[in-house]
Motif scaffolding. Structure first.
Motif, PDB file in Angstrom:
ATOM      1  N   SER A   1     -14.650  54.256  10.596  1.00  0.00           N
ATOM      2  CA  SER A   1     -15.098  52.650  10.297  1.00  0.00           C
ATOM      3  C   SER A   1     -16.593  52.650  10.549  1.00  0.00           C
ATOM      4  O   SER A   1     -17.273  52.163   9.659  1.00  0.00           O
ATOM      5  CB  SER A   1     -14.313  51.681  10.929  1.00  0.00           C
ATOM      6  OG  SER A   1     -12.958  51.714  10.653  1.00  0.00           O
ATOM      7  N   TRP A   2     -16.939  52.875  11.681  1.00  0.00           N
ATOM      8  CA  TRP A   2     -18.129  52.887  11.904  1.00  0.00           C
ATOM      9  C   TRP A   2     -19.297  53.780  10.961  1.00  0.00           C
ATOM     10  O   TRP A   2     -20.214  53.152  10.794  1.00  0.00           O
ATOM     11  CB  TRP A   2     -18.645  53.466  13.447  1.00  0.00           C
ATOM     12  CG  TRP A   2     -19.955  53.704  13.865  1.00  0.00           C
ATOM     13  CD1 TRP A   2     -21.092  52.657  14.270  1.00  0.00           C
ATOM     14  CD2 TRP A   2     -20.809  54.865  13.845  1.00  0.00           C
ATOM     15  NE1 TRP A   2     -22.205  53.070  14.368  1.00  0.00           N
ATOM     16  CE2 TRP A   2     -22.317  54.635  14.298  1.00  0.00           C
ATOM     17  CE3 TRP A   2     -20.473  56.061  13.500  1.00  0.00           C
ATOM     18  CZ2 TRP A   2     -23.087  55.646  14.237  1.00  0.00           C
ATOM     19  CZ3 TRP A   2     -21.477  56.945  13.540  1.00  0.00           C
ATOM     20  CH2 TRP A   2     -22.688  56.730  14.091  1.00  0.00           C
TER      21      TRP A   2
ATOM     22  N   TRP B   1     -15.029  47.631   8.919  1.00  0.00           N
ATOM     23  CA  TRP B   1     -14.323  47.720  10.330  1.00  0.00           C
ATOM     24  C   TRP B   1     -12.725  47.312  10.072  1.00  0.00           C
ATOM     25  O   TRP B   1     -11.826  47.245  11.157  1.00  0.00           O
ATOM     26  CB  TRP B   1     -14.948  46.469  11.013  1.00  0.00           C
ATOM     27  CG  TRP B   1     -16.301  46.644  11.530  1.00  0.00           C
ATOM     28  CD1 TRP B   1     -17.395  45.868  11.154  1.00  0.00           C
ATOM     29  CD2 TRP B   1     -16.859  47.963  12.058  1.00  0.00           C
ATOM     30  NE1 TRP B   1     -18.677  46.809  11.598  1.00  0.00           N
ATOM     31  CE2 TRP B   1     -18.126  47.929  12.423  1.00  0.00           C
ATOM     32  CE3 TRP B   1     -16.010  48.775  13.013  1.00  0.00           C
ATOM     33  CZ2 TRP B   1     -18.895  48.708  13.095  1.00  0.00           C
ATOM     34  CZ3 TRP B   1     -16.734  49.703  13.778  1.00  0.00           C
ATOM     35  CH2 TRP B   1     -17.991  49.653  13.625  1.00  0.00           C
TER      36      TRP B   1
ATOM     37  N   SER C   1     -11.363  56.694  20.760  1.00  0.00           N
ATOM     38  CA  SER C   1     -11.625  55.593  19.861  1.00  0.00           C
ATOM     39  C   SER C   1     -11.842  54.117  20.787  1.00  0.00           C
ATOM     40  O   SER C   1     -12.845  53.430  20.175  1.00  0.00           O
ATOM     41  CB  SER C   1     -10.407  55.488  19.157  1.00  0.00           C
ATOM     42  OG  SER C   1     -10.003  56.304  18.205  1.00  0.00           O
TER      43      SER C   1
ATOM     44  N   ALA D   1     -15.223  52.231  20.458  1.00  0.00           N
ATOM     45  CA  ALA D   1     -15.263  50.784  20.119  1.00  0.00           C
ATOM     46  C   ALA D   1     -15.935  49.789  21.245  1.00  0.00           C
ATOM     47  O   ALA D   1     -16.755  49.110  20.764  1.00  0.00           O
ATOM     48  CB  ALA D   1     -13.678  50.204  19.948  1.00  0.00           C
TER      49      ALA D   1
ATOM     50  N   TRP E   1     -18.954  47.654  20.435  1.00  0.00           N
ATOM     51  CA  TRP E   1     -18.890  45.994  20.744  1.00  0.00           C
ATOM     52  C   TRP E   1     -19.919  45.574  21.784  1.00  0.00           C
ATOM     53  O   TRP E   1     -20.406  44.209  21.640  1.00  0.00           O
ATOM     54  CB  TRP E   1     -17.409  45.740  21.500  1.00  0.00           C
ATOM     55  CG  TRP E   1     -17.130  44.290  21.491  1.00  0.00           C
ATOM     56  CD1 TRP E   1     -17.608  43.595  22.500  1.00  0.00           C
ATOM     57  CD2 TRP E   1     -16.284  43.541  20.772  1.00  0.00           C
ATOM     58  NE1 TRP E   1     -16.832  42.323  22.519  1.00  0.00           N
ATOM     59  CE2 TRP E   1     -16.062  42.152  21.332  1.00  0.00           C
ATOM     60  CE3 TRP E   1     -15.735  43.854  19.550  1.00  0.00           C
ATOM     61  CZ2 TRP E   1     -15.523  41.328  20.907  1.00  0.00           C
ATOM     62  CZ3 TRP E   1     -14.913  42.940  18.981  1.00  0.00           C
ATOM     63  CH2 TRP E   1     -14.872  41.245  19.685  1.00  0.00           C
TER      64      TRP E   1
ATOM     65  N   LEU F   1     -22.878  43.345  14.769  1.00  0.00           N
ATOM     66  CA  LEU F   1     -21.467  42.907  14.345  1.00  0.00           C
ATOM     67  C   LEU F   1     -21.435  41.486  14.368  1.00  0.00           C
ATOM     68  O   LEU F   1     -21.955  40.539  15.035  1.00  0.00           O
ATOM     69  CB  LEU F   1     -20.337  43.376  15.467  1.00  0.00           C
ATOM     70  CG  LEU F   1     -20.335  44.918  15.807  1.00  0.00           C
ATOM     71  CD1 LEU F   1     -19.416  45.013  16.882  1.00  0.00           C
ATOM     72  CD2 LEU F   1     -19.624  45.419  14.504  1.00  0.00           C
TER      73      LEU F   1
ATOM     74  N   ASP G   1     -16.783  40.977  11.547  1.00  0.00           N
ATOM     75  CA  ASP G   1     -16.981  42.545  11.934  1.00  0.00           C
ATOM     76  C   ASP G   1     -15.839  42.813  13.151  1.00  0.00           C
ATOM     77  O   ASP G   1     -15.224  43.566  13.336  1.00  0.00           O
ATOM     78  CB  ASP G   1     -18.307  42.727  11.830  1.00  0.00           C
ATOM     79  CG  ASP G   1     -18.815  42.715  10.656  1.00  0.00           C
ATOM     80  OD1 ASP G   1     -18.233  42.779   9.464  1.00  0.00           O
ATOM     81  OD2 ASP G   1     -20.226  42.895  10.508  1.00  0.00           O
ATOM     82  N   ARG G   2     -16.384  41.772  14.188  1.00  0.00           N
ATOM     83  CA  ARG G   2     -15.846  41.897  15.330  1.00  0.00           C
ATOM     84  C   ARG G   2     -14.168  41.983  15.528  1.00  0.00           C
ATOM     85  O   ARG G   2     -13.624  42.443  15.996  1.00  0.00           O
ATOM     86  CB  ARG G   2     -16.312  40.881  16.518  1.00  0.00           C
ATOM     87  CG  ARG G   2     -17.814  41.095  17.078  1.00  0.00           C
ATOM     88  CD  ARG G   2     -18.071  40.301  17.991  1.00  0.00           C
ATOM     89  NE  ARG G   2     -19.600  40.656  18.463  1.00  0.00           N
ATOM     90  CZ  ARG G   2     -19.914  41.446  19.304  1.00  0.00           C
ATOM     91  NH1 ARG G   2     -19.109  42.039  19.908  1.00  0.00           N
ATOM     92  NH2 ARG G   2     -21.382  41.604  19.693  1.00  0.00           N
TER      93      ARG G   2
ATOM     94  N   LEU H   1     -12.968  45.018  13.708  1.00  0.00           N
ATOM     95  CA  LEU H   1     -12.970  46.157  14.892  1.00  0.00           C
ATOM     96  C   LEU H   1     -11.888  45.949  15.940  1.00  0.00           C
ATOM     97  O   LEU H   1     -11.318  46.829  16.320  1.00  0.00           O
ATOM     98  CB  LEU H   1     -14.362  46.225  15.655  1.00  0.00           C
ATOM     99  CG  LEU H   1     -14.454  47.086  16.651  1.00  0.00           C
ATOM    100  CD1 LEU H   1     -14.251  48.498  16.418  1.00  0.00           C
ATOM    101  CD2 LEU H   1     -15.838  46.893  17.287  1.00  0.00           C
TER     102      LEU H   1
ATOM    103  N   THR I   1      -8.380  46.667  14.346  1.00  0.00           N
ATOM    104  CA  THR I   1      -8.420  48.249  14.254  1.00  0.00           C
ATOM    105  C   THR I   1      -7.905  48.694  15.436  1.00  0.00           C
ATOM    106  O   THR I   1      -7.219  49.805  15.289  1.00  0.00           O
ATOM    107  CB  THR I   1      -9.519  48.672  13.432  1.00  0.00           C
ATOM    108  OG1 THR I   1      -9.602  48.330  12.246  1.00  0.00           O
ATOM    109  CG2 THR I   1      -9.512  50.351  13.497  1.00  0.00           C
TER     110      THR I   1
ATOM    111  N   GLN J   1      -7.428  43.403  21.637  1.00  0.00           N
ATOM    112  CA  GLN J   1      -6.638  44.503  20.997  1.00  0.00           C
ATOM    113  C   GLN J   1      -5.324  44.963  21.748  1.00  0.00           C
ATOM    114  O   GLN J   1      -4.501  45.203  20.922  1.00  0.00           O
ATOM    115  CB  GLN J   1      -7.537  45.890  21.236  1.00  0.00           C
ATOM    116  CG  GLN J   1      -7.912  46.323  22.466  1.00  0.00           C
ATOM    117  CD  GLN J   1      -6.955  47.056  22.927  1.00  0.00           C
ATOM    118  OE1 GLN J   1      -6.140  47.950  22.588  1.00  0.00           O
ATOM    119  NE2 GLN J   1      -6.816  46.972  24.446  1.00  0.00           N
TER     120      GLN J   1
END
Length: 361
Positions: A3-4, A16, A69, A73, A77, A85, A89-90, A93, A96, A228
């Motif tokens: 993604s990045w 993202w 990952s 991230a 972040w 971001l 976008d945040r 992320l 994901t 997350q």
């Protein structure tokens, strides 16, 4: 990381959300195109497959990918990665990373069923990202014993929405895991308040992980870590919702429940999703033979079948009327029209029975 790289090259922040797109759009589409695979390995290949370390490394190597990952991230972040971001976008992320953690719970599920000490330890490590270490206790010693009975919080009821199921399963699983560990220590005449308690040491592992990342990248990463974890937990519980919806083991004359069989879990043989999920969708054989490694799980003819793979069914579950329209008739059909044998939500029991009778008439 992909993604990045895509954001960096194109400048388009929608990448993202790549984890969401892959999980709930691309894989379901591939499932439809590639189709199902009901084939199973022959019996004489069972021992060789079970010992083949290729399949074990497929689970082991998920963990370094998972945690690299997560660290990457956190770096992005907290201002790294040479990108800016936006709030959307945040959010992408965060979701994901949560999907990565949710599939980490699936890897932990496979590892946690094994007897080898290494694999059981790796299971706890995989669960630390989502703060769901008690799953190691509750799933093996609670869910597998009580599946498809009223005593199992992880077995969903016909008429119960996903949104009502998740809080019930989360809180019920927490209480059950603690009770199981407390009972284990009480039988030995010891206190459960010890680092040997598999619930406490799992939570301490998550606390150390989150604390270490907050020290490394700053407290700014804590909202992402919490968010997350919630996404990963909800992903797991949504899968629980799919796997046993409306299915019930019947009581025998002696008061016990009938043994677990293939009829008490929903199955799906979509090839692509099964590859990505360590054959989790062959759930009936998993419950019938919990020690069977994922590469040996079979497609059982007596198992009820979901109409699609988990990715598609998860999206359906987000819309309760659509989910009930698709799944309730299948539950009734599974019980040959005897809806009273299904696991019915007590709040809707009479309405469900009356509606079915009216429909039959």
């Amino acid at each position: 990381m992909v993604s990045w790289l895509a954001v960096k090259v194109t400048g388009f922040g929608g990448f993202w959300w790549l984890g969401t797109f892959l999980t709930f759009v691309l894989i379901p589409l591939l499932d439809r195109v590639v189709g199902i695979d009901r084939s199973t390995a022959p019996d004489d290949a069972y021992i060789d497959l079970d010992k083949d370390r290729w399949y074990r490394w497929a689970t082991y190597l998920y963990l370094p990918t998972q945690y690299l990952s997560l660290i990457f991230a956190c770096w992005v972040w907290s201002g790294g990665g040479w990108v800016v971001l936006s709030p959307i976008d945040r959010a992408g992320l965060l979701v994901t990373v949560g999907i990565v953690g949710g599939i980490g719970i699936n890897a932990a599920h496979e590892l946690g069923h094994r007897n080898a000490r290494l694999e059981r330890r790796l299971s706890k490590i995989a669960l630390a990202q989502t703060c769901y270490g008690h799953f190691f206790v509750e799933h093996n010693r609670g869910h597998h014993v009580r599946v498809a009975t009223p005593d199992d919080p992880a077995s969903s009821l016909m008429g119960q929405s996903l949104y009502r199921f998740i809080p019930r399963s989360v809180t019920g699983g927490l209480r059950s895991a603690w009770a199981l560990e407390a009972r284990r220590f009480t039988r030995r005449g010891k206190t459960p308040w010890t680092s040997r308690n598999n619930v406490l040491n799992a939570w301490l592992m998550s606390l150390a992980l989150f604390g270490g990342l907050a020290v490394w990248f700053g407290p700014v990463v804590l909202p992402m870590l919490v968010g997350q974890a919630i996404v990963g937990i909800c992903l797991l519980e949504a899968v629980n919702y799919l796997e046993h919806y409306g299915l019930r083991r019947q009581r025998l004359p002696n008061g016990r429940y009938e043994p677990v069989s293939a009829r008490h879990s929903w199955n799906s043989n979509t090839l692509v999703a099964n590859v990505f999920l360590y054959h989790l969708q062959r759930h009936s054989d998993h419950h019938t033979n919990p020690q069977r490694r994922y590469q040996n799980l079979r497609s059982l003819g007596e198992a009820p079948q979901l109409p699609n793979g988990y990715g598609t069914m998860f999206v359906l579950a987000l819309v309760p009327p659509l989910w009930r329209k698709v799944m309730d008739p299948r539950v009734v059909e599974h019980y040959s029209g005897r809806i009273e044998l299904a696991a019915l939500d007590p709040r809707h029991r009479e309405r469900l029975i009356n509606r079915h009778r009216a429909g039959a008439a």
